[in-house]
Design an enzyme around this catalytic site. Structure first.
Site, PDB file in Angstrom:
ATOM      1  CG  HIS A  13      -1.858   1.168   1.275  1.00 44.59           C
ATOM      2  ND1 HIS A  13      -3.203   1.007   1.532  1.00 44.59           N
ATOM      3  CD2 HIS A  13      -1.682   2.496   1.091  1.00 44.59           C
ATOM      4  CE1 HIS A  13      -3.805   2.184   1.505  1.00 44.59           C
ATOM      5  NE2 HIS A  13      -2.901   3.109   1.243  1.00 44.59           N
ATOM      6  CG  HIS A  15      -0.806   7.132  -1.000  1.00 41.70           C
ATOM      7  ND1 HIS A  15      -2.025   7.270  -1.624  1.00 41.70           N
ATOM      8  CD2 HIS A  15      -1.051   6.463   0.154  1.00 41.70           C
ATOM      9  CE1 HIS A  15      -2.968   6.720  -0.868  1.00 41.70           C
ATOM     10  NE2 HIS A  15      -2.394   6.216   0.218  1.00 41.70           N
ATOM     11  CE  LYS A  99      -7.844   2.172  -0.504  1.00 44.01           C
ATOM     12  NZ  LYS A  99      -6.713   3.049  -0.205  1.00 44.01           N
ATOM     13  CG  HIS A 136      -9.906   4.586   3.448  1.00 46.29           C
ATOM     14  ND1 HIS A 136      -8.698   5.237   3.571  1.00 46.29           N
ATOM     15  CD2 HIS A 136     -10.658   5.021   4.491  1.00 46.29           C
ATOM     16  CE1 HIS A 136      -8.731   6.031   4.630  1.00 46.29           C
ATOM     17  NE2 HIS A 136      -9.914   5.924   5.195  1.00 46.29           N
ATOM     18  CG  HIS A 174      -4.851   2.319   5.901  1.00 44.64           C
ATOM     19  ND1 HIS A 174      -6.199   2.232   6.065  1.00 44.64           N
ATOM     20  CD2 HIS A 174      -4.649   3.072   4.787  1.00 44.64           C
ATOM     21  CE1 HIS A 174      -6.785   2.898   5.085  1.00 44.64           C
ATOM     22  NE2 HIS A 174      -5.884   3.410   4.301  1.00 44.64           N
ATOM     23  CG  ASP A 246      -1.573   4.887   3.955  1.00 41.96           C
ATOM     24  OD1 ASP A 246      -1.642   5.258   2.771  1.00 41.96           O
ATOM     25  OD2 ASP A 246      -2.340   5.300   4.840  1.00 41.96           O
TER      26      ASP A 246
HETATM   27  O1  DOR Z   1      -3.349   9.337   5.745  1.00 43.23           O
HETATM   28  C1  DOR Z   1      -3.730   9.044   4.635  1.00 43.23           C
HETATM   29  N1  DOR Z   1      -3.199   9.623   3.530  1.00 43.23           N
HETATM   30  N2  DOR Z   1      -4.693   8.155   4.513  1.00 43.23           N
HETATM   31  C2  DOR Z   1      -5.264   7.895   3.332  1.00 43.23           C
HETATM   32  O2  DOR Z   1      -6.153   7.100   3.292  1.00 43.23           O
HETATM   33  C3  DOR Z   1      -4.850   8.630   2.108  1.00 43.23           C
HETATM   34  C4  DOR Z   1      -3.494   9.124   2.241  1.00 43.23           C
HETATM   35  C5  DOR Z   1      -3.158  10.146   1.180  1.00 43.23           C
HETATM   36  O3  DOR Z   1      -3.409   9.890   0.003  1.00 43.23           O
HETATM   37  O4  DOR Z   1      -2.621  11.187   1.528  1.00 43.23           O
HETATM   38 ZN    ZN Z   2      -3.325   5.085   1.607  1.00 45.41          ZN
END
Ligand code: DOR
Ligand code: ZN
Length: 343
Positions: A13, A15, A99, A136, A174, A246
């Site tokens: 997971h 970003h 997702k 999520h 998460h 995450d």
């Molecule tokens: O803390 C987070 N940041 N939780 C999420 O679900 C998305 C992520 C983000 O994309 O910044």
């Molecule tokens: Zn995330």
């Protein structure tokens, strides 16, 4: 033990964002991890197989020279997701998961799902072809307390959904609560990712003695008893639990403000921090299962061939990384991380 070699880990997971931030953060993940499930919550989101193909191209182009890092792409589920497009993306080996963001749950989730019924055609097809749904797991109703949103989601959204779409494989992303851990343990086909930061933070860390925006993420860290349940699950060796950092970079200007974004940028420190936590739990021998084996098994993918060596030596991580959009603060747990990746 002061040296530990494990099979090369994966991040289930992650970003990576796009543009200047992608270019700056990608090396922080590709250095330690062989593969990562790449989240689709860009603006605009990654909705179709064509979007995923284009985004994958941008990730590959941003990789450091010689890197063998493999981005595993996901689609962002909406009420209009086309089951045929999902199935075609999966069949060509492009799409590893879909997702679900409940609309409004987090960063760039406005196009997410409001009415699950409308997403059923895509979900039913996913169950047929064995394509996992990454969830999520928080309700968004304003009347539900933010610390209860995961537990309420399990009961009112996830469980009914799994009854309606039998055979749907689900990853509770998460996971942050003891309720989530026990839901995963008692339901076949449900796995969960656990972040490194949720293994060290409880809600006091965010709020007691001053508000710390770089500890604010979603789902928000809960009480200490929940953090302990997560450590127990991650270090147990149970194959249903695997690493998903995450890691979610936001530039400092978007974090250190009157309405700051959710997300902890942990990629540069994730593996050392995990070694630290697993050592404290007396479970260094289970780090490889959590970070390098369980996720691959859940996704039906081969385990990595390479290795990663960690050594017991205080980590000297940079406080920030520079991006073309501004600095991004690196997650600092507030103690010296006792391990580092061997150079
Ligand atoms: O803390 C987070 N940041 N939780 C999420 O679900 C998305 C992520 C983000 O994309 O910044
Ligand atoms: Zn995330």
């Amino acid at each position: 033990m002061d040296r530990l070699t494990i099979r090369r880990p994966d991040d289930w997971h992650l970003h990576l964002r796009d543009g200047a931030v992608l270019a700056a953060v990608l090396p922080e993940s590709s250095r330690d991890f062989a593969r990562a499930i790449v989240m689709p919550n860009l603006a605009p989101p990654v909705l179709t197989a064509a979007d995923a193909r284009a985004y994958r191209g941008r990730v590959m182009a941003a990789l450091p020279e010689g890197s063998e890092f493999e981005p595993l792409m996901t689609l962002y589920l909406t009420e209009g997701t086309d089951p045929d497009d999902v199935a075609a993306g999966h069949a060509e080996g492009l799409v590893t998961a879909v997702k679900l963001y409940p609309a409004g749950a987090t960063t760039n989730s406005a196009s997410g799902v409001r009415d699950m019924d409308k997403a059923l055609p895509a979900l039913e097809r996913m169950a047929e072809i064995g394509l996992p749904l990454c969830v999520h797991g928080e309700v968004t109703a304003p009347e539900v307390d933010i610390f209860d949103r995961e537990a309420v989601f399990l009961e009112t959204v996830l469980d009914p959904l799994r009854r309606r779409v039998p055979g749907l494989r689900v990853v509770l992303e998460h996971v942050t609560t003891a309720e989530g851990v026990s839901y995963v343990r008692s339901n076949d086909g449900v796995g969960a990712t656990i972040t490194a930061h949720h293994l060290v933070l409880n809600r006091n860390h965010i709020l007691a003695g001053g508000i710390r925006p770089h500890y604010y993420c979603l789902p928000v860290a809960k009480r200490e008893k929940h953090r302990r349940a997560l450590v127990e699950a991650a270090t147990s060796g149970d194959g249903d639990f695997f690493l998903g950092t995450d890691s979610a970079p936001h530039v400092d200007a978007a974090k250190e403000t009157s309405c700051g974004c959710a997300g902890c940028f942990t990629a540069p420190v994730a593996m050392p921090l995990l070694a630290h936590v697993f050592e404290e739990a007396g479970a260094l021998d289970r780090l490889e299962a959590f970070a390098s084996s369980n996720g691959a098994a859940y996704y039906g993918l081969p385990r990595n061939d390479g290795a990663l060596t960690l050594e017991k030596s205080p980590l000297d991580a940079p406080p920030k990384i520079v991006t073309g959009d501004g600095p991004v603060t690196v997650f600092d747990p507030g103690f010296t991380i006792a391990w580092r990746v061997a150079p």
